[in-house]
Design a protein around this motif. Structure first.
Motif, mmCIF file in Angstrom:
data_model
loop_
_atom_site.group_PDB
_atom_site.id
_atom_site.type_symbol
_atom_site.label_atom_id
_atom_site.label_comp_id
_atom_site.label_asym_id
_atom_site.label_seq_id
_atom_site.Cartn_x
_atom_site.Cartn_y
_atom_site.Cartn_z
ATOM 1 N N LEU A 74 49.380 48.952 57.957
ATOM 2 C CA LEU A 74 50.056 49.630 56.854
ATOM 3 C C LEU A 74 49.167 50.706 56.242
ATOM 4 O O LEU A 74 48.418 50.444 55.303
ATOM 5 N N ASP A 75 49.269 51.901 56.755
ATOM 6 C CA ASP A 75 48.491 53.012 56.212
ATOM 7 C C ASP A 75 49.035 53.410 54.849
ATOM 8 O O ASP A 75 50.243 53.537 54.662
ATOM 9 N N ASN A 76 48.153 53.608 53.911
ATOM 10 C CA ASN A 76 48.512 54.093 52.583
ATOM 11 C C ASN A 76 49.517 53.206 51.856
ATOM 12 O O ASN A 76 50.400 53.699 51.161
ATOM 13 N N VAL A 77 49.389 51.899 52.025
ATOM 14 C CA VAL A 77 50.236 50.947 51.311
ATOM 15 C C VAL A 77 49.332 50.042 50.482
ATOM 16 O O VAL A 77 48.369 49.480 50.991
ATOM 17 N N LYS A 78 49.635 49.930 49.213
ATOM 18 C CA LYS A 78 48.909 49.034 48.308
ATOM 19 C C LYS A 78 49.591 47.678 48.361
ATOM 20 O O LYS A 78 50.804 47.575 48.164
ATOM 21 N N LEU A 79 48.835 46.625 48.663
ATOM 22 C CA LEU A 79 49.389 45.272 48.730
ATOM 23 C C LEU A 79 48.911 44.472 47.534
ATOM 24 O O LEU A 79 47.705 44.365 47.294
ATOM 25 N N LEU A 80 49.872 43.926 46.789
ATOM 26 C CA LEU A 80 49.577 43.099 45.625
ATOM 27 C C LEU A 80 50.231 41.738 45.793
ATOM 28 O O LEU A 80 51.370 41.655 46.269
ATOM 29 N N THR A 81 49.540 40.700 45.383
ATOM 30 C CA THR A 81 50.141 39.372 45.273
ATOM 31 C C THR A 81 50.009 38.964 43.821
ATOM 32 O O THR A 81 48.919 38.973 43.253
ATOM 33 N N VAL A 82 51.143 38.607 43.222
ATOM 34 C CA VAL A 82 51.207 38.235 41.813
ATOM 35 C C VAL A 82 51.485 36.739 41.710
ATOM 36 O O VAL A 82 52.402 36.228 42.356
ATOM 37 N N SER A 83 50.695 36.054 40.896
ATOM 38 C CA SER A 83 50.947 34.645 40.580
ATOM 39 C C SER A 83 50.523 34.422 39.133
ATOM 40 O O SER A 83 49.977 35.328 38.500
ATOM 41 N N VAL A 84 50.762 33.230 38.621
ATOM 42 C CA VAL A 84 50.290 32.913 37.273
ATOM 43 C C VAL A 84 48.944 32.195 37.305
ATOM 44 O O VAL A 84 48.456 31.752 36.267
ATOM 45 N N ASP A 85 48.335 32.116 38.471
ATOM 46 C CA ASP A 85 46.975 31.565 38.546
ATOM 47 C C ASP A 85 46.052 32.408 37.675
ATOM 48 O O ASP A 85 46.221 33.628 37.554
ATOM 49 N N LEU A 86 45.056 31.789 37.090
ATOM 50 C CA LEU A 86 44.089 32.536 36.291
ATOM 51 C C LEU A 86 43.315 33.509 37.174
ATOM 52 O O LEU A 86 43.038 33.206 38.346
ATOM 53 N N PRO A 87 42.938 34.658 36.644
ATOM 54 C CA PRO A 87 42.199 35.648 37.431
ATOM 55 C C PRO A 87 40.928 35.076 38.055
ATOM 56 O O PRO A 87 40.569 35.439 39.170
ATOM 57 N N PHE A 88 40.254 34.163 37.366
ATOM 58 C CA PHE A 88 39.017 33.579 37.879
ATOM 59 C C PHE A 88 39.295 32.738 39.127
ATOM 60 O O PHE A 88 38.544 32.768 40.099
ATOM 61 N N ALA A 89 40.385 31.985 39.088
ATOM 62 C CA ALA A 89 40.765 31.164 40.244
ATOM 63 C C ALA A 89 41.165 32.059 41.414
ATOM 64 O O ALA A 89 40.819 31.780 42.564
ATOM 65 N N GLN A 90 41.891 33.137 41.125
ATOM 66 C CA GLN A 90 42.274 34.071 42.185
ATOM 67 C C GLN A 90 41.042 34.670 42.842
ATOM 68 O O GLN A 90 40.958 34.759 44.070
ATOM 69 N N LYS A 91 40.079 35.082 42.037
ATOM 70 C CA LYS A 91 38.852 35.687 42.569
ATOM 71 C C LYS A 91 38.095 34.699 43.445
ATOM 72 O O LYS A 91 37.647 35.039 44.542
ATOM 73 N N ARG A 92 37.976 33.470 42.976
ATOM 74 C CA ARG A 92 37.280 32.432 43.746
ATOM 75 C C ARG A 92 38.006 32.171 45.068
ATOM 76 O O ARG A 92 37.394 32.118 46.130
ATOM 77 N N TRP A 93 39.337 32.054 45.012
ATOM 78 C CA TRP A 93 40.125 31.790 46.223
ATOM 79 C C TRP A 93 39.994 32.946 47.216
ATOM 80 O O TRP A 93 39.785 32.720 48.402
ATOM 81 N N CYS A 94 40.107 34.181 46.737
ATOM 82 C CA CYS A 94 39.994 35.346 47.634
ATOM 83 C C CYS A 94 38.629 35.390 48.308
ATOM 84 O O CYS A 94 38.528 35.692 49.501
ATOM 85 N N GLY A 95 37.574 35.092 47.562
ATOM 86 C CA GLY A 95 36.235 35.070 48.139
ATOM 87 C C GLY A 95 36.111 34.018 49.220
ATOM 88 O O GLY A 95 35.583 34.282 50.312
ATOM 89 N N ALA A 96 36.626 32.833 48.962
ATOM 90 C CA ALA A 96 36.552 31.738 49.939
ATOM 91 C C ALA A 96 37.420 32.018 51.165
ATOM 92 O O ALA A 96 37.077 31.632 52.275
ATOM 93 N N ALA A 97 38.552 32.727 50.965
ATOM 94 C CA ALA A 97 39.488 32.986 52.058
ATOM 95 C C ALA A 97 39.197 34.297 52.791
ATOM 96 O O ALA A 97 39.838 34.591 53.798
ATOM 97 N N GLY A 98 38.254 35.086 52.284
ATOM 98 C CA GLY A 98 37.937 36.359 52.926
ATOM 99 C C GLY A 98 39.038 37.401 52.779
ATOM 100 O O GLY A 98 39.218 38.248 53.651
ATOM 101 N N ILE A 99 39.759 37.365 51.679
ATOM 102 C CA ILE A 99 40.852 38.313 51.441
ATOM 103 C C ILE A 99 40.266 39.607 50.877
ATOM 104 O O ILE A 99 39.679 39.620 49.800
ATOM 105 N N GLU A 100 40.449 40.685 51.619
ATOM 106 C CA GLU A 100 39.899 41.976 51.199
ATOM 107 C C GLU A 100 40.944 43.077 51.118
ATOM 108 O O GLU A 100 40.691 44.118 50.521
#
Length: 166
Positions: A74-100
């Motif tokens: 997907l060239d030039n597409v911004k991908l967002l995932t929205v949840s009600v998880d706290l930002p700190f939990a999202q950051k920790r999960w993304c780091g552990a899952a390698g989401i970039e």
């Protein structure tokens, strides 16, 4: 609005239903660093926005990973995932899952996205599973409200819609 269930039980969503051809509603959510993210933050870009109940569950985990992998197509597409998880939990999960390639954002503060896009689950204060593609002019070009919130969305259709959006 289509009937949506969560684990087979009917849920109450806002009367708002976003449809293809609509002007995308603005929203204000939090990035992992607590900065505000709005629709306007990515103005002029194509956006694929997925709402999920919680990134730290099996289907949601698989969904974010699938869209993260799809980002290479997907060239030039911004991908967002929205949840009600706290930002700190999202950051920790993304780091552990390698989401970039997917930006996770939190709607925990006031359900701005959930109310505007019709995905806030009244009974649970979570978001229903849905996918929206918004083109560079802020027009909605694809919508999928997943009928059962614990099921996967149609990845192929959403990715193809993002590829076609301009």
């Amino acid at each position: 609005m289509a009937n949506v269930t969560f684990k087979g039980n009917p849920i109450t969503l806002p009367a708002t239903e976003v449809k293809v051809g609509d002007k995308a509603p603005n929203f204000s959510v939090l990035a992992n660093d607590l900065s505000a993210v709005t629709l306007e933050s990515s103005q002029g870009q194509v956006r694929l926005i997925a709402s999920v109940p919680s990134i730290d569950t099996g289907v949601c985990d698989a969904e974010v990973r699938r869209f993260n992998e799809a980002a290479a197509q997907l060239d030039n597409v911004k991908l967002l995932t929205v949840s009600v998880d706290l930002p700190f939990a999202q950051k920790r999960w993304c780091g552990a899952a390698g989401i970039e390639n997917v930006q996770t954002v939190s709607d925990h503060r006031d359900l701005s996205f959930g109310e505007a896009y019709g995905v806030a689950i009244k009974e649970l204060r979570l978001l229903a599973r849905a996918v929206f593609v918004i083109d560079s002019t802020d027009t909605v070009t694809y919508v999928e409200y997943v009928p059962e919130a614990t099921d996967h969305p149609n990845y192929e259709a959403a990715i193809e819609a993002a590829k076609q959006a301009r």
